[in-house]
Design a protein around this motif. Sequence first.
Motif, PDB file in Angstrom:
ATOM      1  N   ALA A 101      54.774 -12.669 -23.698  1.00  0.00           N
ATOM      2  CA  ALA A 101      54.227 -11.573 -22.894  1.00  0.00           C
ATOM      3  C   ALA A 101      53.267 -12.140 -21.860  1.00  0.00           C
ATOM      4  CB  ALA A 101      53.509 -10.558 -23.776  1.00  0.00           C
ATOM      5  N   VAL A 102      53.110 -11.408 -20.761  1.00  0.00           N
ATOM      6  CA  VAL A 102      52.196 -11.776 -19.681  1.00  0.00           C
ATOM      7  C   VAL A 102      51.476 -10.519 -19.214  1.00  0.00           C
ATOM      8  CG1 VAL A 102      51.957 -12.701 -17.349  1.00  0.00           C
ATOM      9  CG2 VAL A 102      53.638 -13.697 -18.904  1.00  0.00           C
ATOM     10  N   GLY A 103      50.202 -10.655 -18.934  1.00  0.00           N
ATOM     11  CA  GLY A 103      49.493  -9.518 -18.373  1.00  0.00           C
ATOM     12  C   GLY A 103      48.002  -9.599 -18.548  1.00  0.00           C
ATOM     13  N   PRO A 104      47.310  -8.537 -18.164  1.00  0.00           N
ATOM     14  CA  PRO A 104      47.812  -7.271 -17.619  1.00  0.00           C
ATOM     15  C   PRO A 104      48.399  -7.448 -16.212  1.00  0.00           C
ATOM     16  CG  PRO A 104      45.569  -7.019 -18.486  1.00  0.00           C
ATOM     17  CD  PRO A 104      45.846  -8.486 -18.390  1.00  0.00           C
ATOM     18  N   VAL A 105      49.482  -6.730 -15.959  1.00  0.00           N
ATOM     19  CA  VAL A 105      50.168  -6.795 -14.678  1.00  0.00           C
ATOM     20  C   VAL A 105      49.571  -5.762 -13.738  1.00  0.00           C
ATOM     21  CG1 VAL A 105      52.400  -6.615 -13.516  1.00  0.00           C
ATOM     22  CG2 VAL A 105      52.276  -7.521 -15.852  1.00  0.00           C
ATOM     23  N   ARG A 106      49.325  -6.168 -12.492  1.00  0.00           N
ATOM     24  CA  ARG A 106      48.783  -5.229 -11.503  1.00  0.00           C
ATOM     25  C   ARG A 106      49.562  -5.318 -10.204  1.00  0.00           C
ATOM     26  NH1 ARG A 106      43.903  -2.607 -12.366  1.00  0.00           N
ATOM     27  NH2 ARG A 106      44.640  -1.383 -10.594  1.00  0.00           N
ATOM     28  N   SER A 107      49.024  -4.721  -9.167  1.00  0.00           N
ATOM     29  CA  SER A 107      49.759  -4.508  -7.924  1.00  0.00           C
ATOM     30  C   SER A 107      49.784  -5.741  -7.017  1.00  0.00           C
ATOM     31  CB  SER A 107      49.167  -3.315  -7.172  1.00  0.00           C
ATOM     32  OG  SER A 107      47.778  -3.485  -6.996  1.00  0.00           O
ATOM     33  N   ALA A 108      50.735  -5.732  -6.080  1.00  0.00           N
ATOM     34  CA  ALA A 108      50.939  -6.833  -5.147  1.00  0.00           C
ATOM     35  C   ALA A 108      50.145  -6.608  -3.865  1.00  0.00           C
ATOM     36  CB  ALA A 108      52.424  -6.979  -4.833  1.00  0.00           C
ATOM     37  N   ARG A 109      50.033  -7.678  -3.081  1.00  0.00           N
ATOM     38  CA  ARG A 109      49.339  -7.644  -1.800  1.00  0.00           C
ATOM     39  C   ARG A 109      50.210  -8.284  -0.732  1.00  0.00           C
ATOM     40  NH1 ARG A 109      47.008  -4.906  -4.704  1.00  0.00           N
ATOM     41  NH2 ARG A 109      44.775  -4.544  -4.995  1.00  0.00           N
ATOM     42  N   GLU A 110      49.899  -7.991   0.512  1.00  0.00           N
ATOM     43  CA  GLU A 110      50.676  -8.531   1.630  1.00  0.00           C
ATOM     44  C   GLU A 110      50.677 -10.054   1.623  1.00  0.00           C
ATOM     45  OE1 GLU A 110      50.878  -8.204   6.525  1.00  0.00           O
ATOM     46  OE2 GLU A 110      49.078  -7.580   5.454  1.00  0.00           O
ATOM     47  N   SER A 111      49.551 -10.664   1.278  1.00  0.00           N
ATOM     48  CA  SER A 111      49.443 -12.126   1.256  1.00  0.00           C
ATOM     49  C   SER A 111      50.467 -12.759   0.337  1.00  0.00           C
ATOM     50  CB  SER A 111      48.042 -12.541   0.792  1.00  0.00           C
ATOM     51  OG  SER A 111      47.029 -11.975   1.582  1.00  0.00           O
ATOM     52  N   ASP A 112      50.858 -12.043  -0.724  1.00  0.00           N
ATOM     53  CA  ASP A 112      51.788 -12.601  -1.701  1.00  0.00           C
ATOM     54  C   ASP A 112      53.125 -12.964  -1.073  1.00  0.00           C
ATOM     55  OD1 ASP A 112      49.782 -12.012  -3.515  1.00  0.00           O
ATOM     56  OD2 ASP A 112      50.700 -10.106  -4.123  1.00  0.00           O
ATOM     57  N   LEU A 113      53.542 -12.193  -0.078  1.00  0.00           N
ATOM     58  CA  LEU A 113      54.843 -12.428   0.528  1.00  0.00           C
ATOM     59  C   LEU A 113      54.880 -13.764   1.251  1.00  0.00           C
ATOM     60  CD1 LEU A 113      55.627  -8.846   1.871  1.00  0.00           C
ATOM     61  CD2 LEU A 113      56.006  -9.819  -0.408  1.00  0.00           C
ATOM     62  N   GLU A 114      53.822 -14.089   1.966  1.00  0.00           N
ATOM     63  CA  GLU A 114      53.745 -15.382   2.645  1.00  0.00           C
ATOM     64  C   GLU A 114      53.671 -16.514   1.624  1.00  0.00           C
ATOM     65  OE1 GLU A 114      51.398 -16.208   6.427  1.00  0.00           O
ATOM     66  OE2 GLU A 114      50.076 -17.106   4.905  1.00  0.00           O
ATOM     67  N   LEU A 115      52.860 -16.341   0.607  1.00  0.00           N
ATOM     68  CA  LEU A 115      52.694 -17.384  -0.397  1.00  0.00           C
ATOM     69  C   LEU A 115      54.003 -17.677  -1.122  1.00  0.00           C
ATOM     70  CD1 LEU A 115      50.706 -19.253  -1.882  1.00  0.00           C
ATOM     71  CD2 LEU A 115      50.194 -17.338  -3.423  1.00  0.00           C
ATOM     72  N   LEU A 116      54.776 -16.636  -1.434  1.00  0.00           N
ATOM     73  CA  LEU A 116      55.988 -16.802  -2.227  1.00  0.00           C
ATOM     74  C   LEU A 116      57.177 -17.316  -1.431  1.00  0.00           C
ATOM     75  CD1 LEU A 116      55.851 -13.664  -4.536  1.00  0.00           C
ATOM     76  CD2 LEU A 116      55.689 -16.065  -5.225  1.00  0.00           C
ATOM     77  N   ARG A 117      57.098 -17.354  -0.119  1.00  0.00           N
ATOM     78  CA  ARG A 117      58.245 -17.803   0.668  1.00  0.00           C
ATOM     79  C   ARG A 117      58.507 -19.296   0.511  1.00  0.00           C
ATOM     80  NH1 ARG A 117      56.393 -13.801   4.890  1.00  0.00           N
ATOM     81  NH2 ARG A 117      57.793 -12.041   4.583  1.00  0.00           N
ATOM     82  N   GLN A 118      57.572 -20.016  -0.113  1.00  0.00           N
ATOM     83  CA  GLN A 118      57.800 -21.435  -0.367  1.00  0.00           C
ATOM     84  C   GLN A 118      58.816 -21.661  -1.492  1.00  0.00           C
ATOM     85  OE1 GLN A 118      54.314 -23.370  -2.404  1.00  0.00           O
ATOM     86  NE2 GLN A 118      53.501 -21.289  -2.303  1.00  0.00           N
ATOM     87  N   PHE A 119      59.084 -20.626  -2.292  1.00  0.00           N
ATOM     88  CA  PHE A 119      60.045 -20.737  -3.390  1.00  0.00           C
ATOM     89  C   PHE A 119      61.391 -20.153  -2.974  1.00  0.00           C
ATOM     90  CE2 PHE A 119      55.820 -20.138  -5.368  1.00  0.00           C
ATOM     91  CZ  PHE A 119      55.711 -21.367  -6.012  1.00  0.00           C
ATOM     92  N   GLU A 120      62.456 -20.641  -3.598  1.00  0.00           N
ATOM     93  CA  GLU A 120      63.791 -20.120  -3.321  1.00  0.00           C
ATOM     94  C   GLU A 120      64.107 -18.983  -4.285  1.00  0.00           C
ATOM     95  OE1 GLU A 120      68.393 -21.584  -2.625  1.00  0.00           O
ATOM     96  OE2 GLU A 120      66.953 -22.927  -3.570  1.00  0.00           O
ATOM     97  N   ASP A 121      64.306 -17.799  -3.733  1.00  0.00           N
ATOM     98  CA  ASP A 121      64.679 -16.611  -4.511  1.00  0.00           C
ATOM     99  C   ASP A 121      63.754 -16.351  -5.701  1.00  0.00           C
ATOM    100  OD1 ASP A 121      66.878 -16.171  -2.833  1.00  0.00           O
ATOM    101  OD2 ASP A 121      68.126 -17.523  -4.014  1.00  0.00           O
ATOM    102  N   PRO A 122      62.449 -16.304  -5.498  1.00  0.00           N
ATOM    103  CA  PRO A 122      61.556 -16.030  -6.634  1.00  0.00           C
ATOM    104  C   PRO A 122      61.685 -14.587  -7.107  1.00  0.00           C
ATOM    105  CG  PRO A 122      60.316 -15.927  -4.594  1.00  0.00           C
ATOM    106  CD  PRO A 122      61.707 -16.398  -4.230  1.00  0.00           C
ATOM    107  N   THR A 123      61.336 -14.356  -8.355  1.00  0.00           N
ATOM    108  CA  THR A 123      61.234 -13.003  -8.893  1.00  0.00           C
ATOM    109  C   THR A 123      59.755 -12.650  -8.967  1.00  0.00           C
ATOM    110  OG1 THR A 123      63.264 -13.178 -10.188  1.00  0.00           O
ATOM    111  CG2 THR A 123      61.662 -11.531 -10.893  1.00  0.00           C
ATOM    112  N   LEU A 124      59.387 -11.531  -8.384  1.00  0.00           N
ATOM    113  CA  LEU A 124      58.001 -11.097  -8.377  1.00  0.00           C
ATOM    114  C   LEU A 124      57.849  -9.879  -9.278  1.00  0.00           C
ATOM    115  CD1 LEU A 124      55.077 -11.108  -7.329  1.00  0.00           C
ATOM    116  CD2 LEU A 124      55.856  -9.736  -5.371  1.00  0.00           C
ATOM    117  N   ALA A 125      57.024 -10.010 -10.300  1.00  0.00           N
ATOM    118  CA  ALA A 125      56.731  -8.902 -11.215  1.00  0.00           C
ATOM    119  C   ALA A 125      55.360  -8.347 -10.867  1.00  0.00           C
ATOM    120  CB  ALA A 125      56.756  -9.391 -12.663  1.00  0.00           C
ATOM    121  N   PHE A 126      55.299  -7.024 -10.610  1.00  0.00           N
ATOM    122  CA  PHE A 126      54.047  -6.387 -10.228  1.00  0.00           C
ATOM    123  C   PHE A 126      54.145  -4.907 -10.549  1.00  0.00           C
ATOM    124  CE2 PHE A 126      56.977  -6.101  -6.799  1.00  0.00           C
ATOM    125  CZ  PHE A 126      56.690  -4.953  -6.067  1.00  0.00           C
TER     126      PHE A 126
END
Length: 332
Positions: free
Chosen positions: A111-136
Amino acid sequence: MVGTEHRARTRRARTAAALLTATGLFAAGCTGHGTPVPADDGRGHIRTAPPDTSEPSGKAHRPSVLAVKIDNVRAARPQTGLDSADVVYAEQVEGGLSRLMAVYATKLPKAVGPVRSARESDLELLRQFEDPTLAFSGAQGKLMPLINRAPLTARTPEQASGAYFRGTDKAIPHNLYLRPKRLVPDTPGAAALTTGFRYGPAPAGGTPDTSETVRYPAARFGFTWSQSRKRWLVSMDGAPDVTADGKRLAPATVVVQYVKVRKSAFHDFLGNNSPYTVTVGSGRAKVLRDGRAFDVHWKRAKAAEGTEFTTADGSPVNFAEGQVWVVFAKAS
């Protein structure tokens, strides 16, 4: 860092196309077009995009890194599963508080958490990975179209209800947890960590350092070197940071990366502006490993690339084997 040159070219092309789509959608969202969806409003109302029951095209049998947005206010601690992450990013959010993004590539906790909401910055940060899955758990309404068009697989409680559950240890909204294996049954391995990080012997030089503090307006990170464990012990707001099962969070390497933090186009439900952490560009950083601190330079030329860390003479900086924490601090 990994993959063939063909894979890199393909990823850059796909990301460029996604950026063009997202740019147009961003403009539409700001003018009120599209379908605004309320964010996780702090009262436990998890309302996101309409459920997507289809299998992501081409991803059914292709493992990808899993990134999880994790709550980091006092009421959310202790967190669960954070010690299993390969990389933990810390960013400033509304009100000067902090939020974490944990990235999993080599192992998945129950298990992982507590899970909370995403932010605009996350999209730029995650583009370094190929096809990441984002849980939020949700996002500001006008941000959801950008997330849905980004080169990632978004999975919220509405989109993958069987992967989430409410715990009984904390009050809503700080008790939403994820069962990672229900989103990504297999791990892609370390090769999927296209962060630009290098691991190996420490660089020459550095200065002895056994304690570092990073301050946000309403949050404080502390890192204390443990010679016996060969790790940096994490503290939050002056208290030892442990997992739900009592394990002290202890990364092998800590990076304090000084970046530009500007206002974004989004606000929370109280009207507070959401800070945007700029992770593409260059600047200075401090790398903590082996009880020493190294003043280095960071550079990330494009969103689809990882971040390079180099010494004053341009030599690559190696990190210690093990978990890495990257704390984004506002550049002075």
